[in-house]
Write a protein that holds these residues in place. Structure first.
Motif, PDB file in Angstrom:
ATOM      1  N   ASP A 176     -48.080   6.485   7.553  1.00 51.55           N
ATOM      2  CA  ASP A 176     -47.227   7.584   7.942  1.00 51.55           C
ATOM      3  C   ASP A 176     -45.993   7.561   7.615  1.00 51.55           C
ATOM      4  O   ASP A 176     -45.033   6.905   7.749  1.00 51.55           O
ATOM      5  CB  ASP A 176     -47.279   7.537   9.464  1.00 51.55           C
ATOM      6  CG  ASP A 176     -46.798   9.224  10.170  1.00 51.55           C
ATOM      7  OD1 ASP A 176     -45.845   9.280   9.752  1.00 51.55           O
ATOM      8  OD2 ASP A 176     -47.499   9.426  11.092  1.00 51.55           O
ATOM      9  N   VAL A 177     -45.945   8.641   6.568  1.00 50.27           N
ATOM     10  CA  VAL A 177     -44.399   8.721   6.052  1.00 50.27           C
ATOM     11  C   VAL A 177     -43.380   8.959   6.971  1.00 50.27           C
ATOM     12  O   VAL A 177     -42.182   8.273   6.976  1.00 50.27           O
ATOM     13  CB  VAL A 177     -44.567   9.761   4.961  1.00 50.27           C
ATOM     14  CG1 VAL A 177     -43.061  10.118   4.242  1.00 50.27           C
ATOM     15  CG2 VAL A 177     -45.493   9.379   3.718  1.00 50.27           C
ATOM     16  N   GLY A 178     -43.621   9.837   7.870  1.00 45.75           N
ATOM     17  CA  GLY A 178     -42.622  10.228   8.922  1.00 45.75           C
ATOM     18  C   GLY A 178     -42.229   8.979   9.677  1.00 45.75           C
ATOM     19  O   GLY A 178     -41.124   8.910  10.184  1.00 45.75           O
ATOM     20  N   LEU A 179     -42.966   8.353  10.025  1.00 42.53           N
ATOM     21  CA  LEU A 179     -42.833   7.060  10.857  1.00 42.53           C
ATOM     22  C   LEU A 179     -41.923   5.997  10.040  1.00 42.53           C
ATOM     23  O   LEU A 179     -41.050   5.447  10.570  1.00 42.53           O
ATOM     24  CB  LEU A 179     -43.996   6.261  11.335  1.00 42.53           C
ATOM     25  CG  LEU A 179     -44.250   4.856  11.942  1.00 42.53           C
ATOM     26  CD1 LEU A 179     -43.054   5.021  13.464  1.00 42.53           C
ATOM     27  CD2 LEU A 179     -45.253   4.135  12.145  1.00 42.53           C
ATOM     28  N   LYS A 180     -42.406   5.805   8.793  1.00 40.70           N
ATOM     29  CA  LYS A 180     -41.561   4.858   7.977  1.00 40.70           C
ATOM     30  C   LYS A 180     -40.164   5.525   7.497  1.00 40.70           C
ATOM     31  O   LYS A 180     -39.066   4.658   7.576  1.00 40.70           O
ATOM     32  CB  LYS A 180     -42.259   4.680   6.556  1.00 40.70           C
ATOM     33  CG  LYS A 180     -43.470   3.848   6.666  1.00 40.70           C
ATOM     34  CD  LYS A 180     -44.105   3.760   5.207  1.00 40.70           C
ATOM     35  CE  LYS A 180     -45.416   3.076   5.119  1.00 40.70           C
ATOM     36  NZ  LYS A 180     -45.892   2.803   3.779  1.00 40.70           N
ATOM     37  N   SER A 181     -39.906   6.773   7.462  1.00 41.86           N
ATOM     38  CA  SER A 181     -38.601   7.466   7.506  1.00 41.86           C
ATOM     39  C   SER A 181     -37.842   7.254   8.591  1.00 41.86           C
ATOM     40  O   SER A 181     -36.564   6.974   8.657  1.00 41.86           O
ATOM     41  CB  SER A 181     -38.868   8.932   7.279  1.00 41.86           C
ATOM     42  OG  SER A 181     -37.333   9.359   7.158  1.00 41.86           O
ATOM     43  N   PHE A 182     -38.556   7.236   9.988  1.00 41.95           N
ATOM     44  CA  PHE A 182     -37.725   7.036  11.180  1.00 41.95           C
ATOM     45  C   PHE A 182     -37.370   5.669  11.125  1.00 41.95           C
ATOM     46  O   PHE A 182     -36.285   5.335  11.563  1.00 41.95           O
ATOM     47  CB  PHE A 182     -38.721   7.405  12.239  1.00 41.95           C
ATOM     48  CG  PHE A 182     -38.278   6.960  13.504  1.00 41.95           C
ATOM     49  CD1 PHE A 182     -37.224   7.814  14.299  1.00 41.95           C
ATOM     50  CD2 PHE A 182     -38.496   6.088  14.458  1.00 41.95           C
ATOM     51  CE1 PHE A 182     -36.741   7.329  15.461  1.00 41.95           C
ATOM     52  CE2 PHE A 182     -38.189   5.321  15.525  1.00 41.95           C
ATOM     53  CZ  PHE A 182     -37.127   6.203  16.095  1.00 41.95           C
ATOM     54  N   MET A 183     -38.294   4.563  10.953  1.00 45.26           N
ATOM     55  CA  MET A 183     -37.898   3.213  10.788  1.00 45.26           C
ATOM     56  C   MET A 183     -36.573   2.783   9.841  1.00 45.26           C
ATOM     57  O   MET A 183     -35.717   2.048  10.084  1.00 45.26           O
ATOM     58  CB  MET A 183     -39.170   2.409  10.856  1.00 45.26           C
ATOM     59  CG  MET A 183     -40.244   2.550  11.755  1.00 45.26           C
ATOM     60  SD  MET A 183     -39.632   2.159  13.614  1.00 45.26           S
ATOM     61  CE  MET A 183     -39.577   0.331  13.332  1.00 45.26           C
ATOM     62  N   LEU A 184     -37.007   3.330   8.791  1.00 42.34           N
ATOM     63  CA  LEU A 184     -36.030   3.200   7.846  1.00 42.34           C
ATOM     64  C   LEU A 184     -34.514   3.614   8.066  1.00 42.34           C
ATOM     65  O   LEU A 184     -33.445   2.923   7.804  1.00 42.34           O
ATOM     66  CB  LEU A 184     -36.363   3.359   6.358  1.00 42.34           C
ATOM     67  CG  LEU A 184     -37.285   2.779   5.546  1.00 42.34           C
ATOM     68  CD1 LEU A 184     -37.719   3.541   4.466  1.00 42.34           C
ATOM     69  CD2 LEU A 184     -37.137   1.339   5.232  1.00 42.34           C
ATOM     70  N   GLY A 185     -34.264   4.694   8.735  1.00 44.18           N
ATOM     71  CA  GLY A 185     -33.233   5.307   9.263  1.00 44.18           C
ATOM     72  C   GLY A 185     -32.546   4.629  10.352  1.00 44.18           C
ATOM     73  O   GLY A 185     -31.540   4.307  10.606  1.00 44.18           O
TER      74      GLY A 185
END
Length: 243
Positions: free
Chosen positions: A16-25
């Motif tokens: 899930d790209v959105g999840l990865k973006s959230f975690m990286l943020g």
């Protein structure tokens, strides 16, 4: 409910790209806050070197107990008010907390061998990263065991306070008792770190579609992860930081 947990926690969601973006943020916020902690620790450490009497002001049982109360109250208050807070307010908490922890960590910048501090720091980074990856990828619901980790870590804190008045029970002085207590605490904070990462995944799916709340949850999560990292670093210093 079990199907929901498998869907949220399991490995299939890793794409899930959105999840990865959230975690990286979240990790970016944590890194920035860690930079504030390190800068404040260095500055206060230099002040301690110039005026050693400051050490007695910062490091004494009363300050330790008050600091613990401030941290618990701060996280509790912000956690309850997070939906109604502004993003600026959450960031003020994150970086204010980071600066506060920098003051409490200043002894490592003034009294310890810098090479040892650096070695333990990178050891902590490696351990923290591995535990975060475990929490991110595991399909096991860590809620089943987290209460035991929390209880063990709370016991460690209580023993730490008692050790300030009873040196034989100190978690900082080494010896067999101190080593055992710190090893147990390290196991507890390891589980807590993995659980917090897993919890962030749940938060993402609970706030998806609400960008404002997601951003605030990311910054607040960064503060929780920073606290776990600092606790892990402190325990590793207790175990391996003596020359």
């Amino acid at each position: 409910m079990n199907d929901y947990n498998r869907g949220v926690i399991g490995g299939d969601i890793d794409t899930d790209v959105g999840l990865k973006s959230f975690m990286l943020g979240t990790y970016r916020w944590m890194a920035l806050a860690m930079g504030v902690t390190a800068t404040v620790a260095f500055m206060v450490g230099q002040a301690i070197l110039a005026d050693p009497s400051l050490l007695g002001i910062i490091y004494n049982p009363i300050v330790a107990i008050v600091s613990f109360g401030i941290i618990v109250f701060g996280f509790g208050a912000v956690g309850r008010k997070l939906p109604s807070m502004s993003m600026g307010g959450v960031l003020a908490f994150l970086f204010g907390f980071a600066a506060f922890m920098g003051v409490l960590m200043s002894a490592y910048a003034s009294l310890y061998n810098p090479m040892i501090v650096a070695k333990i720091f990178f050891m902590t980074v490696a351990m923290f990263a591995a535990l975060s990856m475990f929490g991110y990828t595991t399909g096991f619901n860590l809620n089943a065991v987290i209460k035991y980790a929390m209880a063990a870590f709370l016991a460690y804190i209580v023993i730490g306070f008692v050790g300030m008045f009873v040196p034989a029970l100190s978690v900082f002085g080494g010896g067999l008792f101190g080593t055992i207590i710190n090893v147990v605490a390290l196991g507890a904070i390891a589980l807590i770190t993995a659980w917090e990462t897993q919890t962030l995944k749940r938060i993402y799916y609970g706030t998806r579609g609400d960008t404002d709340m997601m951003n605030k949850a990311s910054a607040f999560g960064a503060a929780s992860l920073l606290l776990a990292f600092i606790n892990m670093f402190t325990i590793l210093m207790n175990l391996f930081g003596r020359e």
